[in-house]
Design a protein around this motif. Structure first.
Motif, short mmCIF file in Angstrom:
data_model
loop_
_atom_site.label_atom_id
_atom_site.label_comp_id
_atom_site.label_asym_id
_atom_site.label_seq_id
_atom_site.Cartn_x
_atom_site.Cartn_y
_atom_site.Cartn_z
N CYS A 197 -39.16 -39.09 0.39
CA CYS A 197 -38.68 -38.44 1.61
C CYS A 197 -37.18 -38.18 1.54
O CYS A 197 -36.70 -37.15 2.01
N CYS B 92 -41.69 -37.10 8.58
CA CYS B 92 -42.48 -37.71 7.51
C CYS B 92 -43.93 -37.26 7.65
O CYS B 92 -44.53 -37.37 8.71
N GLU C 216 -34.77 -45.37 3.51
CA GLU C 216 -34.25 -44.00 3.32
C GLU C 216 -32.74 -43.95 3.56
O GLU C 216 -32.01 -43.30 2.83
N TRP D 92 -42.42 -44.45 -2.47
CA TRP D 92 -42.64 -43.59 -1.30
C TRP D 92 -41.32 -43.23 -0.60
O TRP D 92 -41.12 -42.10 -0.16
N HIS E 104 -39.59 -47.96 5.94
CA HIS E 104 -39.46 -46.62 5.33
C HIS E 104 -38.12 -45.95 5.69
O HIS E 104 -37.37 -45.53 4.80
N TYR F 50 -36.40 -33.29 9.85
CA TYR F 50 -37.36 -33.72 8.83
C TYR F 50 -38.38 -34.65 9.47
O TYR F 50 -38.02 -35.59 10.18
ZN ZN Z 1 -41.01 -40.30 5.06
#
Ligand code: ZN
Ligand code: AMP
Length: 471
Positions: free
Chosen positions: A225, A28, A254, A221, A250, A26
């Protein structure tokens, strides 16, 4: 053996996939409120090379990239404006139009840079349902609390909060407090807490907003994700990438969301690319307004793949300083490589020494498998091109093989036309040479060189080739 530097362990680790022969990764994606700058694009080039390296090794890669079209605020402290809504105000368009326009521009940049299309490209605004479901799970498990402006994640409840940074929860909070330059929501219990769902402001209507169990608003945000990566790659997958700025907030958030919701380890390898900078510590950033787009490079006469070449000259974990001088050098290197390929191709031999080819391929593979050592991989490419022991056929096969990872389109013929003025100058020089007026002939040759046209006098007459202008 493939070795990758994992941010979490701060070491190169042998790559072992969760499922044999497959890599789930993955990346971003871009926040689509403006054009991508070439710093953003450096990160996407690094991720593309990573994917190509796996494919070269025979893996099937499931590459998911998102498009952040809502929820990314101007401040990491969950205050400030939504960047996409801000773009809408700036340009007098709707937020939806802004997101669509810059997503298309980003896809075009990716194409121009030979970045392979992700297997799945997902927009945050198409996954609000999944985000709400994930937030509900966190709420059921007691990780959330309400404030006036939204539903927050209580980071003190996640025992290992901050583990990606190598700092403890307490250390991270203290560090953030010391460096705090922004107003924090006073209802936040910890400085590291973050919004999962923000409410629309009471006094004005947002363009992008949705109903939720907590009130009308929009997702944070970070939850975007986590929800999208888990939807397409499962609760536990191989690789998650981004730029280094994502490590402390971030990606840290997550991990906190995913692992709290599932009780499982989220990701096996965290990979982060270093910045493109303009000088020591001067990050190219949209917010700083010091950014250069790919279109600017194109408008200045550069092949976008020369920028890709430039990125390959530095290791992805080292800062790369952008300078037009380096761009020129990259452009010239790329042109020389292509010119060499053109010459090889025109003089192919029938014999191939498989053993010799295998030796160079192994060298190249060792370089790319060693945490993407692309500067070394490039030097092996040059060694092949300049080799005296390889014939043209062998060289050609090797270059095409390496280009599967490099993605430089080395086998394209770039058609360059001379301008009428340049054609006239070449004729004038020929005339001067015939008349043995060497001074004029040399002056014209120098004039053309400054325009990037190199003249060579051969038995068959004068030939020219184009390099990037040095004036
Ligand atoms: Zn992200
Ligand atoms: P954003 O649109 O801000 O979410 O950024 C998109 C991607 O670009 C993220 O992975 C960032 O980490 C990365 N990025 C931002 N600035 C730079 C830079 N100057 N150099 C390299 N990568 C960057």
């Amino acid at each position: 053996m493939i070795k990758l530097f994992d941010t979490f362990t701060r070491k190169k680790r042998k790559f072992v996939p969760i499922e044999k022969g497959k890599v789930r990764m993955y990346c971003c994606g871009l926040t689509v409120y403006n054009y991508a700058h070439i710093g953003n694009l450096r990160t996407y080039i690094f991720e593309d090379v990573l994917r190509r390296m796996f494919e070269y090794n025979g893996f099937q890669v499931i590459h998911v990239m998102n498009v952040t079209d809502v929820g990314h605020l101007t401040s990491d402290a969950d205050t400030g404006e939504d960047k996409v809504e801000m773009g809408a105000k700036r340009e007098g368009k709707t937020a939806w139009e802004i997101a669509e326009f810059y997503t298309k521009a980003f896809l075009l940049d990716m194409e121009r840079l030979n970045i392979l299309k992700p297997t799945i490209l997902c927009k945050a605004t198409d996954h609000i349902k999944e985000m709400i479901e994930l937030i509900k799970k966190l709420e059921e498990k007691g990780y959330t609390y309400l404030t006036d402006d939204g539903l927050y994640y209580d980071t003190s409840k996640f025992k290992e909060y901050g583990k990606l940074t190598g700092m403890t929860f307490k250390e991270l909070n203290e560090k953030l407090k010391a460096g705090a330059r922004v107003e924090f929501n006073p209802q936040k219990r910890n400085i590291t807490d973050f919004a999962l769902w923000k409410f629309s402001p009471k006094d004005k209507k947002r363009q992008m907003e949705w109903d939720s169990p907590w009130g009308v608003g929009f997702p944070g945000w970070h939850i975007e994700c986590t929800a999208m990566s888990m939807k397409y790659l499962g609760e536990h997958f191989d690789i998650h990438c981004g730029g280094i700025d994502h490590i402390p907030i971030h990606h840290t958030n997550e991990i906190a969301q995913a692992e709290a919701a599932t009780g499982k380890k989220f990701v096996n390898y965290w990979l982060h690319g270093a910045f493109l900078v303009l000088g020591p510590g001067i990050k190219m950033a949209k917010s700083a307004g010091n950014f250069i787009t790919l279109q600017t490079l194109i408008d200045n006469g550069y092949d976008p793949l020369a920028y890709r070449y430039l990125c390959l000259t530095a290791h992805y974990r080292s800062e790369l300083k952008f300078e037009f001088e380096n761009m020129k050098a990259a452009m010239n290197s790329l042109s020389t490589l292509r010119e060499n390929v053109r010459i090889m191709k025109g003089n192919l031999e029938s014999k191939v020494n498989k053993r010799k080819i295998a030796k160079y391929k192994k060298e190249f593979l060792n370089a790319i498998n060693d945490d993407l050592n692309m500067p070394l991989a490039l030097s092996i490419l040059w060694k092949v091109v300049r080799s005296k022991e390889l014939n043209n056929q062998e060289k050609y096969e090797l270059v095409l093989d390496f280009d599967r990872v490099l993605g430089l389109n080395l086998d394209v013929e770039v058609k360059v036309e001379l301008t009428e003025e340049q054609k006239r100058l070449i004729e004038e020089r020929e005339k001067a040479r015939k008349e043995k007026d060497w001074k004029t002939a040399d002056e014209i040759r120098e004039k053309l060189r400054k325009q990037g046209i190199i003249l060579e006098d051969t038995d068959k007459g004068v030939v020219w080739k184009k390099i990037h202008s040095s004036s």
